[in-house]
Motif scaffolding. Sequence first.
Motif, PDB file in Angstrom:
ATOM      1  N   VAL B  72      24.457  36.046  35.879  1.00 50.16           N
ATOM      2  CA  VAL B  72      25.062  36.639  34.681  1.00 50.16           C
ATOM      3  C   VAL B  72      26.436  37.219  35.029  1.00 50.16           C
ATOM      4  O   VAL B  72      27.396  37.069  34.269  1.00 50.16           O
ATOM      5  CB  VAL B  72      24.129  37.711  34.071  1.00 50.16           C
ATOM      6  N   VAL B  73      26.536  37.843  36.205  1.00 51.50           N
ATOM      7  CA  VAL B  73      27.840  38.367  36.655  1.00 51.50           C
ATOM      8  C   VAL B  73      28.853  37.221  36.732  1.00 51.50           C
ATOM      9  O   VAL B  73      30.004  37.357  36.308  1.00 51.50           O
ATOM     10  CB  VAL B  73      27.712  39.078  38.018  1.00 51.50           C
ATOM     11  N   ALA B  74      28.403  36.069  37.229  1.00 50.46           N
ATOM     12  CA  ALA B  74      29.301  34.915  37.377  1.00 50.46           C
ATOM     13  C   ALA B  74      29.864  34.450  36.040  1.00 50.46           C
ATOM     14  O   ALA B  74      30.955  33.877  35.983  1.00 50.46           O
ATOM     15  CB  ALA B  74      28.566  33.762  38.063  1.00 50.46           C
ATOM     16  N   LEU B  75      29.142  34.708  34.948  1.00 53.10           N
ATOM     17  CA  LEU B  75      29.646  34.329  33.622  1.00 53.10           C
ATOM     18  C   LEU B  75      30.930  35.084  33.271  1.00 53.10           C
ATOM     19  O   LEU B  75      31.628  34.728  32.318  1.00 53.10           O
ATOM     20  CB  LEU B  75      28.586  34.604  32.545  1.00 53.10           C
ATOM     21  N   GLY B  76      31.244  36.119  34.036  1.00 53.78           N
ATOM     22  CA  GLY B  76      32.500  36.832  33.826  1.00 53.78           C
ATOM     23  C   GLY B  76      33.717  35.972  34.149  1.00 53.78           C
ATOM     24  O   GLY B  76      34.821  36.264  33.681  1.00 53.78           O
ATOM     25  N   TYR B  77      33.518  34.915  34.947  1.00 54.81           N
ATOM     26  CA  TYR B  77      34.652  34.063  35.337  1.00 54.81           C
ATOM     27  C   TYR B  77      35.238  33.271  34.164  1.00 54.81           C
ATOM     28  O   TYR B  77      36.445  33.374  33.905  1.00 54.81           O
ATOM     29  CB  TYR B  77      34.236  33.135  36.486  1.00 54.81           C
ATOM     30  N   PRO B  78      34.405  32.487  33.441  1.00 58.81           N
ATOM     31  CA  PRO B  78      34.958  31.822  32.252  1.00 58.81           C
ATOM     32  C   PRO B  78      35.526  32.817  31.240  1.00 58.81           C
ATOM     33  O   PRO B  78      36.516  32.514  30.562  1.00 58.81           O
ATOM     34  CB  PRO B  78      33.765  31.057  31.664  1.00 58.81           C
ATOM     35  N   LEU B  79      34.920  33.988  31.166  1.00 61.27           N
ATOM     36  CA  LEU B  79      35.427  35.026  30.271  1.00 61.27           C
ATOM     37  C   LEU B  79      36.848  35.422  30.677  1.00 61.27           C
ATOM     38  O   LEU B  79      37.754  35.530  29.851  1.00 61.27           O
ATOM     39  CB  LEU B  79      34.490  36.229  30.348  1.00 61.27           C
ATOM     40  N   TYR B  80      37.048  35.603  31.989  1.00 64.61           N
ATOM     41  CA  TYR B  80      38.375  35.950  32.527  1.00 64.61           C
ATOM     42  C   TYR B  80      39.399  34.870  32.206  1.00 64.61           C
ATOM     43  O   TYR B  80      40.532  35.149  31.823  1.00 64.61           O
ATOM     44  CB  TYR B  80      38.254  36.179  34.038  1.00 64.61           C
ATOM     45  N   GLN B  81      38.976  33.605  32.349  1.00 58.89           N
ATOM     46  CA  GLN B  81      39.912  32.504  32.121  1.00 58.89           C
ATOM     47  C   GLN B  81      40.417  32.430  30.691  1.00 58.89           C
ATOM     48  O   GLN B  81      41.507  31.934  30.431  1.00 58.89           O
ATOM     49  CB  GLN B  81      39.239  31.188  32.497  1.00 58.89           C
ATOM     50  N   GLN B  82      39.582  32.908  29.753  1.00 57.64           N
ATOM     51  CA  GLN B  82      39.966  32.823  28.344  1.00 57.64           C
ATOM     52  C   GLN B  82      40.534  34.141  27.821  1.00 57.64           C
ATOM     53  O   GLN B  82      40.873  34.250  26.657  1.00 57.64           O
ATOM     54  CB  GLN B  82      38.742  32.443  27.493  1.00 57.64           C
ATOM     55  N   LEU B  83      40.606  35.134  28.695  1.00 58.06           N
ATOM     56  CA  LEU B  83      40.965  36.483  28.269  1.00 58.06           C
ATOM     57  C   LEU B  83      42.277  36.521  27.487  1.00 58.06           C
ATOM     58  O   LEU B  83      42.374  37.169  26.442  1.00 58.06           O
ATOM     59  CB  LEU B  83      41.057  37.391  29.501  1.00 58.06           C
ATOM     60  N   HIS B  84      43.288  35.811  27.989  1.00 58.79           N
ATOM     61  CA  HIS B  84      44.590  35.870  27.322  1.00 58.79           C
ATOM     62  C   HIS B  84      44.536  35.327  25.899  1.00 58.79           C
ATOM     63  O   HIS B  84      45.178  35.840  25.005  1.00 58.79           O
ATOM     64  CB  HIS B  84      45.631  35.111  28.154  1.00 58.79           C
ATOM     65  N   SER B  85      43.723  34.266  25.688  1.00 58.33           N
ATOM     66  CA  SER B  85      43.675  33.690  24.340  1.00 58.33           C
ATOM     67  C   SER B  85      42.731  34.475  23.420  1.00 58.33           C
ATOM     68  O   SER B  85      42.747  34.313  22.213  1.00 58.33           O
ATOM     69  CB  SER B  85      43.240  32.228  24.403  1.00 58.33           C
ATOM     70  N   MET B  86      41.906  35.325  24.019  1.00 58.42           N
ATOM     71  CA  MET B  86      40.933  36.059  23.209  1.00 58.42           C
ATOM     72  C   MET B  86      41.478  37.376  22.696  1.00 58.42           C
ATOM     73  O   MET B  86      40.987  37.923  21.725  1.00 58.42           O
ATOM     74  CB  MET B  86      39.709  36.404  24.048  1.00 58.42           C
ATOM     75  N   ARG B  87      42.472  37.897  23.372  1.00 59.90           N
ATOM     76  CA  ARG B  87      42.871  39.270  23.121  1.00 59.90           C
ATOM     77  C   ARG B  87      43.136  39.557  21.643  1.00 59.90           C
ATOM     78  O   ARG B  87      42.752  40.577  21.109  1.00 59.90           O
ATOM     79  CB  ARG B  87      44.103  39.614  23.956  1.00 59.90           C
TER      80      ARG B  87
END
Lengths: 116, 233
Positions: B72-87
């Motif tokens: 579940v912690v590893a799921l933070g990686y795809p989240l990080y990759q999309q962070l700029h477009s999600m803001r």
Amino acid sequence: MPAPLYSIIVILICLFAGYGINFAVGGLPPSLYGMMLFTISLHYKLIDDKTVANSISWTLKNMGVCFVPAGVGIIEHYDLVRSHGIAMVIITFVTTWLLLTFVGWTVQQQENKKAR
Amino acid sequence: MVFFGSILFFCMITILIYQGFVKLQNRLNQVWLNPMLFSVITIIALLMWFQIDYHTYQTNSQIITWLLQPAVVALGYPLYQQLHSMRSQWKSITILLTISASLVVIISFLFTYIITKEYGISVSIALKSITTPIALAITEQLNGNQAVTAFAIILAGLFGALMGVPWLQLIGVKSHKAQGIAVGAASHVLGTATISQLSFQHAAYGSLALIISATITAIISPAIIHQLMVMLS
């Protein structure tokens, strides 16, 4: 340090920090705090994203196996499943389907509007 | 040594069966051939065949269940990759998921209560869309039935994992973002893990939706269920 070892260490650090936050303030489970910490650490370059990339995609590809033992636990609740099973299954499926449709459709409409 | 041997044995069996179904699915390319579902069925059949107690299996395969946490912690990686477009979008996503989470708790609780007349089961079914650790904690807080919660969570997860993307495609929901948010909101980690194999966008929006949904449900469901019980009695 080899990349897989680095990945394991940084993930475990985030997870245990998650346990710390959960212990201190409660609320969400440790793994979700860990996920947020991992995202934040990657964002602020505390963790090198290129080093962990391969290990992460391997983990995401294989994490389904982690649900198997819990799933097998269904055999424990045979009686309950027999008396209310069908109602439970139908309500779960219908409401999940409603939720999927409502959320998916609404986001798609927003996307379409933006594309126009 | 015997103890360590049986842990190794049950974990290896679980992983081998799962990997077998993964290979089979890759070869036949069928969505319904979900490795998770078929591994569960196969292992249940094997336990019954060899008359092995479930608790023996459970205690010896605990490591695999525990590994879900770092995953579940590893799921933070795809989240990080999309962070700029999600803001710019996360406010609207939060509003949408607050509405949908409230609706699903109300509808699930009312229907289950009307049909079964059992408060415990109704609480459990109302919480089935969110990730297991949070749902179990709230179930305990509201005196629900934890076994039913766990069962319903797997059902909801499997439904979204198997049917989610094909159904959404069918009704014209084609954007990866919309599919990810919908499956993350309806089928938590299990659905997100499955669709994560499709694209990093699916994984990122699925993770985002499951975090927001779980947080919101944890906050609102005690008040909603309390209010519904006042109205029903």
